[in-house]
Design an enzyme around this catalytic site. Structure first.
Site, PDB file in Angstrom:
ATOM      1  N   TYR A 207       7.555  -0.732  16.891  1.00 33.15           N
ATOM      2  CA  TYR A 207       7.108   1.207  17.674  1.00 33.15           C
ATOM      3  C   TYR A 207       8.827   1.861  17.300  1.00 33.15           C
ATOM      4  O   TYR A 207       8.939   1.296  17.159  1.00 33.15           O
ATOM      5  CB  TYR A 207       6.843   1.468  19.232  1.00 33.15           C
ATOM      6  CG  TYR A 207       5.849   1.171  19.889  1.00 33.15           C
ATOM      7  CD1 TYR A 207       4.619   2.174  19.914  1.00 33.15           C
ATOM      8  CD2 TYR A 207       5.613  -0.387  20.092  1.00 33.15           C
ATOM      9  CE1 TYR A 207       3.787   1.542  20.504  1.00 33.15           C
ATOM     10  CE2 TYR A 207       4.292  -0.863  20.734  1.00 33.15           C
ATOM     11  CZ  TYR A 207       3.677  -0.130  21.024  1.00 33.15           C
ATOM     12  OH  TYR A 207       1.897   0.360  21.794  1.00 33.15           O
TER      13      TYR A 207
ATOM     14  N   ARG B  52       2.597  -9.445  23.518  1.00 33.70           N
ATOM     15  CA  ARG B  52       1.466  -8.522  23.883  1.00 33.70           C
ATOM     16  C   ARG B  52       0.078  -8.418  22.968  1.00 33.70           C
ATOM     17  O   ARG B  52       0.464  -8.680  21.571  1.00 33.70           O
ATOM     18  CB  ARG B  52       2.343  -6.828  23.727  1.00 33.70           C
ATOM     19  CG  ARG B  52       3.027  -6.476  25.184  1.00 33.70           C
ATOM     20  CD  ARG B  52       2.169  -4.857  26.138  1.00 33.70           C
ATOM     21  NE  ARG B  52       0.979  -5.846  26.684  1.00 33.70           N
ATOM     22  CZ  ARG B  52      -0.171  -5.176  26.142  1.00 33.70           C
ATOM     23  NH1 ARG B  52       0.326  -3.852  26.071  1.00 33.70           N
ATOM     24  NH2 ARG B  52      -1.563  -5.293  26.517  1.00 33.70           N
TER      25      ARG B  52
END
Length: 264
Positions: free
Chosen positions: A135, A184
Protein backbone atom coordinates in the site's frame (compact mmCIF):
# COMPACT_ATOMS: atom_id res chain seq x y z
CA UNK A 1 17.29 -24.62 -0.45
CA UNK A 2 16.25 -22.94 2.82
CA UNK A 3 13.76 -20.05 2.94
CA UNK A 4 15.09 -16.50 3.33
CA UNK A 5 15.78 -15.54 6.95
CA UNK A 6 13.08 -12.79 7.04
CA UNK A 7 10.36 -15.38 6.45
CA UNK A 8 11.41 -17.66 9.31
CA UNK A 9 12.68 -15.32 12.05
CA UNK A 10 9.81 -13.29 13.59
CA UNK A 11 10.62 -9.74 14.61
CA UNK A 12 9.92 -8.26 18.06
CA UNK A 13 6.39 -7.17 17.07
CA UNK A 14 5.48 -10.37 15.24
CA UNK A 15 2.85 -12.67 16.77
CA UNK A 16 4.25 -16.09 17.65
CA UNK A 17 1.18 -18.25 16.99
CA UNK A 18 1.55 -20.61 14.08
CA UNK A 19 -0.80 -20.82 11.13
CA UNK A 20 -1.73 -24.31 12.36
CA UNK A 21 -2.91 -22.89 15.70
CA UNK A 22 -4.89 -20.10 13.99
CA UNK A 23 -6.42 -22.59 11.55
CA UNK A 24 -7.44 -24.87 14.43
CA UNK A 25 -9.22 -21.97 16.15
CA UNK A 26 -10.94 -21.00 12.89
CA UNK A 27 -12.14 -24.59 12.38
CA UNK A 28 -13.41 -24.87 15.95
CA UNK A 29 -15.41 -21.63 15.71
CA UNK A 30 -16.89 -22.56 12.34
CA UNK A 31 -17.86 -26.01 13.61
CA UNK A 32 -19.55 -24.47 16.64
CA UNK A 33 -21.40 -22.00 14.42
CA UNK A 34 -22.60 -24.66 11.98
CA UNK A 35 -23.83 -26.84 14.84
CA UNK A 36 -25.86 -23.98 16.34
CA UNK A 37 -27.02 -22.31 13.12
CA UNK A 38 -30.43 -23.97 13.05
CA UNK A 39 -31.29 -22.56 16.47
CA UNK A 40 -29.57 -19.17 16.22
CA UNK A 41 -30.06 -18.31 12.53
CA UNK A 42 -27.55 -17.07 9.98
CA UNK A 43 -24.94 -14.52 10.96
CA UNK A 44 -24.71 -11.94 8.20
CA UNK A 45 -22.00 -9.83 9.85
CA UNK A 46 -18.46 -10.55 10.97
CA UNK A 47 -17.80 -11.28 14.61
CA UNK A 48 -16.38 -8.21 16.29
CA UNK A 49 -14.56 -10.32 18.86
CA UNK A 50 -12.97 -13.12 16.85
CA UNK A 51 -9.98 -14.64 18.72
CA UNK A 52 -8.05 -15.88 15.64
CA UNK A 53 -8.06 -12.25 14.41
CA UNK A 54 -5.78 -11.08 17.18
CA UNK A 55 -6.29 -7.35 16.86
CA UNK A 56 -10.07 -7.71 17.09
CA UNK A 57 -9.59 -8.20 20.84
CA UNK A 58 -8.45 -4.58 21.15
CA UNK A 59 -10.33 -2.94 18.29
CA UNK A 60 -13.94 -3.96 18.69
CA UNK A 61 -16.39 -1.77 20.67
CA UNK A 62 -16.91 -2.73 24.31
CA UNK A 63 -19.63 -0.18 25.08
CA UNK A 64 -23.01 0.60 23.60
CA UNK A 65 -22.97 2.91 20.60
CA UNK A 66 -23.42 6.59 21.42
CA UNK A 67 -26.26 8.40 19.68
CA UNK A 68 -25.25 11.57 17.89
CA UNK A 69 -26.98 14.33 15.99
CA UNK A 70 -26.36 13.63 12.27
CA UNK A 71 -26.42 17.33 11.45
CA UNK A 72 -23.81 18.07 14.14
CA UNK A 73 -21.57 15.36 12.68
CA UNK A 74 -21.71 17.08 9.31
CA UNK A 75 -20.10 20.19 10.84
CA UNK A 76 -16.83 18.39 11.62
CA UNK A 77 -16.75 15.21 9.50
CA UNK A 78 -14.98 14.94 6.14
CA UNK A 79 -16.98 16.53 3.34
CA UNK A 80 -18.06 14.65 0.25
CA UNK A 81 -20.31 15.28 -2.64
CA UNK A 82 -21.18 14.37 -6.19
CA UNK A 83 -20.21 17.51 -8.02
CA UNK A 84 -16.44 17.07 -7.94
CA UNK A 85 -16.20 13.43 -9.06
CA UNK A 86 -14.54 13.14 -12.47
CA UNK A 87 -15.14 10.02 -14.63
CA UNK A 88 -11.34 9.76 -14.96
CA UNK A 89 -11.04 8.98 -11.23
CA UNK A 90 -12.45 5.50 -11.89
CA UNK A 91 -9.33 4.55 -13.88
CA UNK A 92 -6.49 3.83 -11.43
CA UNK A 93 -4.11 3.02 -14.30
CA UNK A 94 -3.86 6.57 -15.68
CA UNK A 95 -3.10 8.59 -12.55
CA UNK A 96 0.64 8.90 -13.26
CA UNK A 97 2.94 9.41 -16.22
CA UNK A 98 3.71 5.72 -16.73
CA UNK A 99 1.91 2.39 -16.76
CA UNK A 100 1.54 0.65 -13.38
CA UNK A 101 2.95 -2.85 -13.10
CA UNK A 102 0.74 -5.92 -12.89
CA UNK A 103 -2.38 -7.45 -14.41
CA UNK A 104 -4.85 -4.79 -15.55
CA UNK A 105 -8.39 -5.62 -14.46
CA UNK A 106 -11.86 -4.16 -14.84
CA UNK A 107 -14.20 -4.42 -11.87
CA UNK A 108 -17.87 -3.70 -12.54
CA UNK A 109 -21.16 -4.37 -10.85
CA UNK A 110 -24.35 -2.89 -9.47
CA UNK A 111 -25.28 -1.36 -6.14
CA UNK A 112 -28.82 -2.50 -5.26
CA UNK A 113 -31.13 -2.73 -2.29
CA UNK A 114 -32.56 -5.96 -0.91
CA UNK A 115 -35.29 -6.02 -3.59
CA UNK A 116 -32.83 -5.59 -6.46
CA UNK A 117 -33.68 -1.95 -7.06
CA UNK A 118 -30.72 0.16 -8.25
CA UNK A 119 -29.08 2.64 -5.91
CA UNK A 120 -28.44 5.60 -8.19
CA UNK A 121 -25.84 8.35 -7.99
CA UNK A 122 -24.01 6.54 -5.17
CA UNK A 123 -20.44 7.54 -4.40
CA UNK A 124 -18.27 4.41 -4.56
CA UNK A 125 -14.62 4.58 -3.50
CA UNK A 126 -11.94 1.88 -3.66
CA UNK A 127 -8.41 1.50 -2.32
CA UNK A 128 -5.98 -1.38 -2.56
CA UNK A 129 -2.40 -2.65 -2.54
CA UNK A 130 -0.33 -2.66 -5.71
CA UNK A 131 0.51 -5.80 -7.70
CA UNK A 132 3.35 -6.57 -5.28
CA UNK A 133 1.03 -6.37 -2.25
CA UNK A 134 2.20 -2.95 -1.02
CA UNK A 135 0.00 0.00 0.00
CA UNK A 136 0.99 3.62 -0.43
CA UNK A 137 0.83 4.18 3.31
CA UNK A 138 3.54 5.09 5.81
CA UNK A 139 2.57 2.25 8.15
CA UNK A 140 2.85 -0.42 5.47
CA UNK A 141 6.20 -2.07 6.30
CA UNK A 142 5.94 -4.86 3.73
CA UNK A 143 9.34 -4.92 1.96
CA UNK A 144 7.70 -5.34 -1.46
CA UNK A 145 8.39 -2.42 -3.84
CA UNK A 146 6.17 0.61 -4.24
CA UNK A 147 5.03 1.31 -7.79
CA UNK A 148 5.64 4.98 -8.72
CA UNK A 149 2.83 4.73 -11.27
CA UNK A 150 0.19 3.37 -8.94
CA UNK A 151 -1.47 5.10 -5.97
CA UNK A 152 -4.23 2.53 -5.44
CA UNK A 153 -7.26 4.76 -4.83
CA UNK A 154 -10.18 5.81 -7.03
CA UNK A 155 -13.87 6.66 -7.00
CA UNK A 156 -16.95 6.93 -9.19
CA UNK A 157 -20.71 7.43 -9.07
CA UNK A 158 -23.29 4.78 -9.88
CA UNK A 159 -25.43 5.45 -12.94
CA UNK A 160 -29.22 5.34 -13.30
CA UNK A 161 -29.18 1.53 -13.10
CA UNK A 162 -26.86 1.39 -10.10
CA UNK A 163 -23.85 0.39 -12.22
CA UNK A 164 -20.26 1.18 -11.29
CA UNK A 165 -16.99 0.38 -13.07
CA UNK A 166 -13.28 0.68 -12.26
CA UNK A 167 -10.09 0.00 -14.20
CA UNK A 168 -7.19 -0.94 -11.95
CA UNK A 169 -4.39 -3.45 -11.27
CA UNK A 170 -4.98 -6.78 -9.60
CA UNK A 171 -3.57 -6.42 -6.07
CA UNK A 172 -1.11 -8.92 -4.67
CA UNK A 173 -1.43 -10.79 -1.36
CA UNK A 174 0.66 -9.39 1.48
CA UNK A 175 1.96 -10.53 4.88
CA UNK A 176 0.58 -9.09 8.09
CA UNK A 177 1.66 -9.78 11.65
CA UNK A 178 -1.43 -11.42 13.09
CA UNK A 179 0.56 -14.62 13.52
CA UNK A 180 3.66 -16.27 12.09
CA UNK A 181 3.52 -16.49 8.29
CA UNK A 182 0.15 -14.70 8.08
CA UNK A 183 -0.84 -13.56 4.57
CA UNK A 184 -3.97 -11.74 3.45
CA UNK A 185 -5.83 -12.87 0.33
CA UNK A 186 -5.75 -10.34 -2.51
CA UNK A 187 -8.63 -7.90 -2.08
CA UNK A 188 -9.98 -4.45 -2.92
CA UNK A 189 -11.56 -2.22 -0.27
CA UNK A 190 -14.88 -0.59 -1.14
CA UNK A 191 -16.55 2.37 0.57
CA UNK A 192 -20.08 3.57 -0.17
CA UNK A 193 -21.78 6.68 1.13
CA UNK A 194 -25.49 7.09 1.55
CA UNK A 195 -26.98 10.52 1.76
CA UNK A 196 -24.69 11.69 4.55
CA UNK A 197 -21.39 10.77 6.17
CA UNK A 198 -22.94 8.73 9.00
CA UNK A 199 -24.34 6.25 6.44
CA UNK A 200 -20.94 5.21 5.13
CA UNK A 201 -20.29 1.46 4.76
CA UNK A 202 -16.96 -0.27 4.08
CA UNK A 203 -16.40 -3.76 2.71
CA UNK A 204 -13.87 -5.85 0.77
CA UNK A 205 -14.02 -7.67 -2.56
CA UNK A 206 -11.96 -10.82 -3.09
CA UNK A 207 -10.91 -12.78 -6.19
CA UNK A 208 -12.11 -16.30 -7.01
CA UNK A 209 -9.93 -19.30 -6.21
CA UNK A 210 -7.61 -17.61 -3.72
CA UNK A 211 -5.73 -20.32 -1.75
CA UNK A 212 -5.49 -18.02 1.30
CA UNK A 213 -9.23 -17.89 2.06
CA UNK A 214 -9.23 -20.74 4.58
CA UNK A 215 -6.13 -19.37 6.33
CA UNK A 216 -7.23 -15.75 6.78
CA UNK A 217 -8.85 -14.88 10.13
CA UNK A 218 -10.29 -11.61 8.80
CA UNK A 219 -12.15 -13.35 5.97
CA UNK A 220 -13.11 -16.21 8.29
CA UNK A 221 -14.45 -13.86 10.98
CA UNK A 222 -17.59 -13.92 8.83
CA UNK A 223 -18.64 -17.33 10.06
CA UNK A 224 -21.55 -17.89 7.67
CA UNK A 225 -20.17 -19.56 4.48
CA UNK A 226 -22.75 -17.95 2.17
CA UNK A 227 -22.00 -14.49 3.55
CA UNK A 228 -18.29 -15.04 2.90
CA UNK A 229 -18.94 -16.24 -0.64
CA UNK A 230 -20.82 -13.04 -1.45
CA UNK A 231 -17.56 -11.12 -1.04
CA UNK A 232 -15.92 -13.01 -3.94
CA UNK A 233 -16.15 -11.48 -7.40
CA UNK A 234 -16.95 -13.57 -10.47
CA UNK A 235 -14.65 -13.67 -13.47
CA UNK A 236 -16.65 -12.29 -16.43
CA UNK A 237 -15.21 -12.76 -19.89
CA UNK A 238 -17.66 -10.21 -21.31
CA UNK A 239 -15.90 -7.61 -19.14
CA UNK A 240 -12.50 -8.73 -20.34
CA UNK A 241 -11.01 -6.36 -22.92
CA UNK A 242 -8.87 -7.93 -25.67
CA UNK A 243 -5.16 -7.22 -25.24
CA UNK A 244 -5.86 -4.96 -22.25
CA UNK A 245 -7.55 -6.28 -19.09
CA UNK A 246 -9.38 -9.17 -17.46
CA UNK A 247 -12.84 -8.55 -16.00
CA UNK A 248 -14.51 -9.24 -12.66
CA UNK A 249 -18.13 -8.63 -11.72
CA UNK A 250 -19.23 -7.93 -8.17
CA UNK A 251 -22.63 -6.64 -7.05
CA UNK A 252 -23.18 -4.93 -3.70
CA UNK A 253 -26.48 -5.55 -1.91
CA UNK A 254 -27.21 -3.03 0.81
CA UNK A 255 -30.12 -4.62 2.66
CA UNK A 256 -31.99 -7.88 3.17
CA UNK A 257 -31.01 -11.47 3.91
CA UNK A 258 -28.49 -11.51 1.03
CA UNK A 259 -26.86 -8.20 1.86
CA UNK A 260 -23.15 -7.75 1.40
CA UNK A 261 -21.10 -8.03 4.55
CA UNK A 262 -19.81 -4.66 5.76
CA UNK A 263 -17.20 -3.54 8.26
CA UNK A 264 -19.00 -0.43 9.40
Amino acid sequence: MSAPAHTTQPGPDDAADTQAEISRQIADIESEYLDSRESTGHELSSRLDYPPYRSSLLRHPTRAFAKVDPEAIELTSPAFGHRDVSPLEADLTIQHAGEPLGERITIAGRVVDGDGRPVRNQLVEIWQANSAGRYVHKRDQHPAPLDPNFTGAGRCLTDENGNYRFHTIKPGPYPWKNHANAWRPAHVHFSLFGTDFTQRMVTQMYFPGDPLFSLDPIYQSIVDPKSRERLIATYDHDLTTPEWSTGYRWDIVLTGARRTWTEA
